[in-house]
Design a protein around this motif. Structure first.
Motif, PDB file in Angstrom:
ATOM      1  N   SER A   1       0.827  -1.209   0.000  1.00  0.00           N
ATOM      2  CA  SER A   1       0.000   0.000   0.000  1.00  0.00           C
ATOM      3  C   SER A   1       0.862   1.260   0.000  1.00  0.00           C
ATOM      4  N   LYS A   2       1.946   1.236   0.774  1.00  0.00           N
ATOM      5  CA  LYS A   2       2.838   2.392   0.801  1.00  0.00           C
ATOM      6  C   LYS A   2       3.575   2.548  -0.523  1.00  0.00           C
TER       7      LYS A   2
ATOM      8  N   GLU B   1       1.329   4.184  -3.029  1.00  0.00           N
ATOM      9  CA  GLU B   1       1.248   5.624  -2.783  1.00  0.00           C
ATOM     10  C   GLU B   1       2.523   6.333  -3.235  1.00  0.00           C
TER      11      GLU B   1
ATOM     12  N   GLU C   1       2.863   9.375  -5.885  1.00  0.00           N
ATOM     13  CA  GLU C   1       3.385  10.661  -5.413  1.00  0.00           C
ATOM     14  C   GLU C   1       4.599  11.097  -6.221  1.00  0.00           C
TER      15      GLU C   1
ATOM     16  N   PRO D   1      -3.558   4.895  -7.011  1.00  0.00           N
ATOM     17  CA  PRO D   1      -2.879   3.749  -6.394  1.00  0.00           C
ATOM     18  C   PRO D   1      -3.637   2.432  -6.558  1.00  0.00           C
TER      19      PRO D   1
END
Length: 214
Positions: A4-5, A8, A12, A53
């Motif tokens: 999940s990170k 992101e 970004e 995402p």
């Protein structure tokens, strides 16, 4: 890093490159290795300025698409770097203006595309190889990268754009930014006989930071 990170972070960093004009419209693509050996990839026809995402293309460790939208048509480029450079954790491909412009210059060295202007270009990129022109999406692009046998982490497709592999997403993005800035410097300095790094200075950087320079 959790998936999940990583999702992101991909969106970004892509948005940051888009906002700074490094690639425009729906051009460019990006991928990163997940903890389980799979890949997250920007979808085909997507813009770096608005990646979602949840919609990133998801591949498993066997290279099978298991989720998200259809991936970029430039997957052959990405796959070739992952296959030939075991340290690759991310790949970025842009259509950045200065790198593309430099690829069109008549007197460049295809084996070592960028002049030795700064230590950081040597550190982050090593020698950059100019590859021939290919029609976008042509699998032959991947074959050309495989032909380098893992000896280059950065290439520029003639009249198209740069492709950079890094150990992780940050490293790949920072190296890509260094490539574009070095191409910009080269264009600004063309015809002005700048004081470039000497071969001895380049070698000191190569030795200190263990750069691929063969």
């Amino acid at each position: 890093m959790s998936e999940s990170k990583l999702r992101e972070q991909i969106c970004e960093m892509a948005a940051s490159m888009f906002a700074r004009g490094l690639t425009g419209g729906a051009s460019g693509n990006i991928s990163a290795r997940t903890e389980d050996g799979g890949l997250l990839v920007s979808p085909t026809g997507s813009s770096f300025g608005s990646l979602d995402p949840a919609r990133l293309s998801r591949f498993d460790e066997r290279g099978m698409l298991i989720g998200g939208d259809q991936p970029t048509k430039e997957m052959p480029l990405h796959s070739a770097f992952y296959e030939t450079r075991g340290t690759t954790g991310a790949v970025v491909h842009l259509h950045s203006t200065h790198a593309v412009a430099w690829s069109m210059m008549p007197d460049i060295d295809p084996e070592n595309l960028l002049p030795p202007l700064t230590a950081y270009a040597v550190m982050r990129l090593g020698k950059v190889r100019l590859l021939p022109f290919f029609v976008p999406g042509d699998p032959a692009m991947g074959d050309a990268v495989r032909g380098l046998a893992g000896k280059r982490s950065a290439v520029v497709l003639a009249n198209h754009g740069p492709v950079v592999a890094g150990k992780d997403l940050e490293a790949a993005v920072y190296a890509m930014e260094e490539l574009e800035e070095t191409a910009k410097l080269a264009l600004l300095l063309k015809g002005h006989q700048p004081r470039m790094l000497t071969s001895g200075q380049v070698q000191r950087v190569v030795d200190k930071f263990d750069v691929d320079w063969d």
